[in-house]
Write an enzyme that holds these catalytic residues in place. Structure first.
Site, mmCIF file in Angstrom:
data_model
loop_
_atom_site.group_PDB
_atom_site.id
_atom_site.type_symbol
_atom_site.label_atom_id
_atom_site.label_comp_id
_atom_site.label_asym_id
_atom_site.label_seq_id
_atom_site.Cartn_x
_atom_site.Cartn_y
_atom_site.Cartn_z
ATOM 1 N N HIS A 16 64.480 3.521 -3.648
ATOM 2 C CA HIS A 16 63.155 3.891 -4.144
ATOM 3 C C HIS A 16 62.939 5.404 -4.076
ATOM 4 O O HIS A 16 63.596 6.123 -3.316
ATOM 5 C CB HIS A 16 62.065 3.191 -3.316
ATOM 6 C CG HIS A 16 62.093 3.573 -1.866
ATOM 7 N ND1 HIS A 16 61.519 4.717 -1.370
ATOM 8 C CD2 HIS A 16 62.647 2.955 -0.792
ATOM 9 C CE1 HIS A 16 61.702 4.804 -0.079
ATOM 10 N NE2 HIS A 16 62.385 3.736 0.317
ATOM 11 N N GLU A 96 62.983 -3.540 3.219
ATOM 12 C CA GLU A 96 63.390 -2.592 4.253
ATOM 13 C C GLU A 96 63.574 -3.313 5.587
ATOM 14 O O GLU A 96 63.038 -4.405 5.798
ATOM 15 C CB GLU A 96 62.301 -1.508 4.386
ATOM 16 C CG GLU A 96 62.535 -0.473 5.476
ATOM 17 C CD GLU A 96 63.747 0.384 5.241
ATOM 18 O OE1 GLU A 96 64.858 -0.140 5.453
ATOM 19 O OE2 GLU A 96 63.583 1.570 4.878
#
Length: 218
Positions: A16, A96
């Site tokens: 990202h 994550e």
């Protein structure tokens, strides 16, 4: 098992764009990790990655698996991929490494220092996950991805792509699982930068090679 030539042409891993947590660790005290948004620079990184990926994919089909975190979903939207040639699936197993709940800045610093000393693969955050936990869920995701290979091999043909929009640690652990790297090999590697890719390229024998190595800890 599907024929080697029917496997996707590429498996693209994308981290990202820069998020608020990348520039201000204190934000973890007031905003959940999963809710952090991109910075202006992160949006620019995502748009730049989108231009590169559109050139790379051309008119080929793409199946995108996207972490459910806000910053990864924003990154994907800013890529500007052709919706007529792109299937998207939200994939929680690509999220994550979990810290668990709202953080305290002092405790975060202590835990990161402890993780560096103990090892990123084995160290478990007090209320969250270890790298080994992320490795296990990435392994479970691979089973899903391989079923996707088989299901769409005929429909979309060999010139198709898999795109994973995810996080730095998850990218490293995906490659560790895919290429059967040891824990020691994994520990030497650094996360890619925000908006950076690593690409698994299919060879004539159906096996994949990494387009470029991860940088190593300095």
């Amino acid at each position: 098992m599907i024929d080697a030539a029917a496997r996707p042409k590429r498996i693209v891993l994308l981290r990202h764009g820069e998020s608020a947590g990348n520039i201000d660790p204190g934000i973890y005290e007031v905003v959940p990790d999963h809710a952090l948004e991109l910075t202006e620079r992160g949006r620019e990184q995502s748009e730049r990655a989108g231009r590169e990926l559109r050139d790379l994919f051309g008119t080929e089909h793409v199946t995108a698996f996207v972490s459910p975190y806000r910053r990864t979903r924003e990154t994907f939207r800013l890529l500007g991929l052709d919706p007529e040639r792109t299937r998207i699936r939200e994939e929680p197993r690509l999220r994550e490494q979990d810290w668990g709940n709202i953080q305290q800045l002092t405790d975060m610093g202590q835990q990161k220092a402890a993780r560096d000393a103990y090892g990123h693969f084995y160290y478990r955050f007090t209320h969250g996950e270890s790298g080994a936990d992320v490795y296990d869920r990435v392994g479970a995701f691979l089973e899903t991805m391989h079923r996707d290979f088989a299901r769409h091999a005929v429909r979309y043909g060999p010139d198709r792509n898999i795109l994973l929009v995810t996080h730095g640690l998850t990218m490293r652990l995906f490659c560790m699982r895919w290429f059967h790297w040891t824990v020691e090999e994994f520990e030497r590697l650094s996360n890619p930068g925000n908006g950076e890719t690593r690409i698994l390229l299919r060879g004539p024998d159906g096996r994949y090679t990494l387009d470029r190595e991860f940088e190593r800890w300095k």
